[in-house]
Design an enzyme around this catalytic site. Structure first.
Site, PDB file in Angstrom:
ATOM      1  N   PHE A 113       0.852  -1.186   0.000  1.00 22.10           N
ATOM      2  CA  PHE A 113       0.000   0.000   0.000  1.00 22.10           C
ATOM      3  C   PHE A 113       0.889   1.238   0.000  1.00 22.10           C
ATOM      4  O   PHE A 113       1.857   1.309   0.762  1.00 22.10           O
ATOM      5  CB  PHE A 113      -0.884  -0.031   1.243  1.00 22.10           C
ATOM      6  CG  PHE A 113      -1.988   0.986   1.235  1.00 22.10           C
ATOM      7  CD1 PHE A 113      -3.115   0.803   0.459  1.00 22.10           C
ATOM      8  CD2 PHE A 113      -1.885   2.133   2.008  1.00 22.10           C
ATOM      9  CE1 PHE A 113      -4.142   1.741   0.458  1.00 22.10           C
ATOM     10  CE2 PHE A 113      -2.909   3.076   2.010  1.00 22.10           C
ATOM     11  CZ  PHE A 113      -4.035   2.879   1.232  1.00 22.10           C
ATOM     12  N   ASP A 184       2.216  -5.912   7.909  1.00 19.18           N
ATOM     13  CA  ASP A 184       1.031  -5.068   7.964  1.00 19.18           C
ATOM     14  C   ASP A 184      -0.179  -5.982   7.757  1.00 19.18           C
ATOM     15  O   ASP A 184      -0.290  -6.651   6.716  1.00 19.18           O
ATOM     16  CB  ASP A 184       1.109  -3.987   6.879  1.00 19.18           C
ATOM     17  CG  ASP A 184      -0.010  -2.964   7.019  1.00 19.18           C
ATOM     18  OD1 ASP A 184      -1.112  -3.356   7.470  1.00 19.18           O
ATOM     19  OD2 ASP A 184       0.205  -1.805   6.652  1.00 19.18           O
ATOM     20  N   TYR A 209     -10.591  -0.420  11.318  1.00 19.70           N
ATOM     21  CA  TYR A 209     -11.817   0.034  10.651  1.00 19.70           C
ATOM     22  C   TYR A 209     -12.156  -0.787   9.413  1.00 19.70           C
ATOM     23  O   TYR A 209     -13.168  -0.560   8.785  1.00 19.70           O
ATOM     24  CB  TYR A 209     -11.731   1.531  10.303  1.00 19.70           C
ATOM     25  CG  TYR A 209     -10.519   1.922   9.479  1.00 19.70           C
ATOM     26  CD1 TYR A 209     -10.480   1.706   8.112  1.00 19.70           C
ATOM     27  CD2 TYR A 209      -9.415   2.509  10.091  1.00 19.70           C
ATOM     28  CE1 TYR A 209      -9.366   2.052   7.372  1.00 19.70           C
ATOM     29  CE2 TYR A 209      -8.290   2.865   9.353  1.00 19.70           C
ATOM     30  CZ  TYR A 209      -8.273   2.634   7.990  1.00 19.70           C
ATOM     31  OH  TYR A 209      -7.165   2.980   7.264  1.00 19.70           O
ATOM     32  N   LYS A 210     -11.285  -1.738   9.051  1.00 20.51           N
ATOM     33  CA  LYS A 210     -11.590  -2.596   7.900  1.00 20.51           C
ATOM     34  C   LYS A 210     -12.370  -3.824   8.411  1.00 20.51           C
ATOM     35  O   LYS A 210     -13.514  -3.683   8.816  1.00 20.51           O
ATOM     36  CB  LYS A 210     -10.295  -2.945   7.166  1.00 20.51           C
ATOM     37  CG  LYS A 210      -9.716  -1.692   6.481  1.00 20.51           C
ATOM     38  CD  LYS A 210      -8.361  -1.887   5.846  1.00 20.51           C
ATOM     39  CE  LYS A 210      -7.895  -0.560   5.205  1.00 20.51           C
ATOM     40  NZ  LYS A 210      -6.466  -0.531   4.917  1.00 20.51           N
ATOM     41  N   ARG A 356     -12.792  -4.339  -7.036  1.00 19.51           N
ATOM     42  CA  ARG A 356     -12.422  -5.131  -5.860  1.00 19.51           C
ATOM     43  C   ARG A 356     -13.626  -5.329  -4.950  1.00 19.51           C
ATOM     44  O   ARG A 356     -14.317  -4.378  -4.619  1.00 19.51           O
ATOM     45  CB  ARG A 356     -11.322  -4.387  -5.101  1.00 19.51           C
ATOM     46  CG  ARG A 356     -10.812  -5.125  -3.905  1.00 19.51           C
ATOM     47  CD  ARG A 356      -9.732  -4.329  -3.192  1.00 19.51           C
ATOM     48  NE  ARG A 356     -10.315  -3.264  -2.384  1.00 19.51           N
ATOM     49  CZ  ARG A 356      -9.621  -2.530  -1.513  1.00 19.51           C
ATOM     50  NH1 ARG A 356      -8.326  -2.717  -1.360  1.00 19.51           N
ATOM     51  NH2 ARG A 356     -10.219  -1.595  -0.810  1.00 19.51           N
TER      52      ARG A 356
END
Ligand SMILES: *Cc1c(COP(=O)(O)O)cnc(C)c1O
Length: 397
Positions: A113, A184, A209-210, A356
């Site tokens: 990312f 990560d 938060y995912k 996605r």
């Protein structure tokens, strides 16, 4: 067996929406609004500053960290919450570099990312002295580890393709050549069982938060292996990581273990939301979660490939080699996703050409997947994406 109909009922999902974006921002757990309201009214409102002690606010980063530790295979007492994921990447990376002072290379991959890569670049610039970030293709990481590498910094699941690294093998390879690892877990925590301790991971970070559903801006977490917890030097030496914050000493002395990775005042309202979100996990067996997510992904891939020959699968078919999301490529990916969203199927677009979708069995079932396939098939077969309304890009994609 985990009762996924029961977990689905624990979320407040908008009528008519099929939400395949829990990998980006998890939905609202029903208990969260009441828990946050209670924190505001009964704790902040009535206790004011006394809430730090009386409501246990100061302990939340550690106590909720223990609940996350159980989801990622970490030792109890070695995970703490706070700040954002980008900040936690910086902290963990700086500590790792400090522990390998004769080495100058951070090794990562081109699928990582951007924020992780930017943070690493920025840290190298700050340190000067020949520090550099080296990125290779995801498949080439193992072969690129050598004795110049201080830290191997990887996101376990590629945010774009869903490809999953072999954490155990890469950690062993890094250790074999004297390097440390930073994992990560942004797309791993809450997506499938993670085994940090068993893999021998050195550092790990992730967001809540995912897949963990703590809400927009929910705090990140950081793990430091017990092997390093009392040796790692915290680069962000804030007062709450001090051994005795309320002694207000003039010199910094790092706190014991993971406490030293705390920086400043914790976000209590977000932690209250996270606490409610973690309650959803109480009856969940992570192996059941994994099998359910694999079945949903298989169903989606088979349905889309049968109905939409123009979409090219970007995610590994092999169960062990992927996370809990599926991506297809198409030059019109942006407009296709806008057309899906307009029909109540929410996933996301990732530049340049990826559609996605995240598969989160806590609230997505086979019926949702069948609906998503139908909607996508209708869009592709009737070129419904070919509409100017779907071409305008918003600020957040
Ligand atoms: C989502 C995500 C981030 C986001 O970082 P924030 O600081 O929370 O904005 C960083 N890294 C990875 C790998 C991610 O998936």
């Amino acid at each position: 067996m985990t009762d996924f109909a029961a977990t689905k009922a624990m979320f407040d999902l908008p009528q008519g929406m099929t939400y395949l974006d829990g990998n980006s921002l998890g939905p609202l757990p029903r208990g969260a609004a009441a828990r946050v309201a209670q924190t505001i009214t009964d704790e902040w409102g009535q206790m004011l500053i006394g809430g730090w002690n009386r409501a246990g606010w100061m302990d939340l980063p550690r106590s909720l960290g223990d609940r996350i530790a159980a989801l990622i295979g970490a030792e109890t007492g070695h995970v703490v919450l706070g700040d954002t994921l980008s900040i936690k990447v910086y902290q963990a990376l700086a500590s790792a570099l400090d522990m390998r002072p004769t080495r100058r290379v951070i090794l990562s991959d081109t699928g990582n990312f951007p924020s992780d890569l930017y943070i690493a670049e920025g840290l190298c610039r700050t340190l000067g002295n020949g520090y550099r970030l080296k990125t290779v293709a995801p498949e080439d990481v193992a072969g690129a580890i050598d004795d110049s590498v201080a830290a191997v910094m990887l996101t376990e699941v590629d945010y774009r393709t869903g490809r999953r690294h072999d954490m155990a093998a890469l950690t062993a390879a890094a250790h074999g050549l004297g390097a440390l690892t930073l994992w990560d877990l942004a797309h791993s925590a809450g997506a499938f069982p993670v085994h940090l301790a068993a893999c021998g991971a050195d550092f790990a970070v992730g967001c809540t938060y995912k897949y963990l559903n703590s809400g927009p801006g929910g705090p990140a977490f950081i793990y430091v292996s017990p092997r390093h917890a009392d040796a790692a030097r915290p680069a962000l030496s804030g007062w709450l990581g001090h051994e005795a914050p309320f002694a207000f000493a003039l010199e910094y002395r790092a706190g014991a273990g993971i406490d030293r990775m705390r920086v400043g005042t914790p976000p209590i309202l977000q932690l209250a939301a996270l606490e409610a979100a973690l309650d959803v996990w109480n009856g969940v067996d992570l192996n059941d979660l994994r099998s359910a997510s694999q079945a949903l992904m298989d169903q989606y891939i088979a349905g889309v490939e049968a109905a939409c020959p123009d979409l090219i699968l970007a995610t590994p078919r092999n169960h062990g080699a992927r996370g809990s999301q599926v991506s297809f490529r198409h030059p019109q990916a942006y407009a296709i996703m806008q057309a899906m969203i307009a029909r109540g199927v929410v996933g996301d677009f990732r530049a340049p050409d990826v559609i996605r979708c995240g598969f989160t069995p806590l609230f997505i079932d086979a019926g949702d997947v069948a609906r998503a396939v139908d909607v996508l098939a209708g869009i592709m077969q009737n070129r419904l994406w070919d509409n100017p309304a779907y071409q305008t890009r918003a600020k957040v994609t």
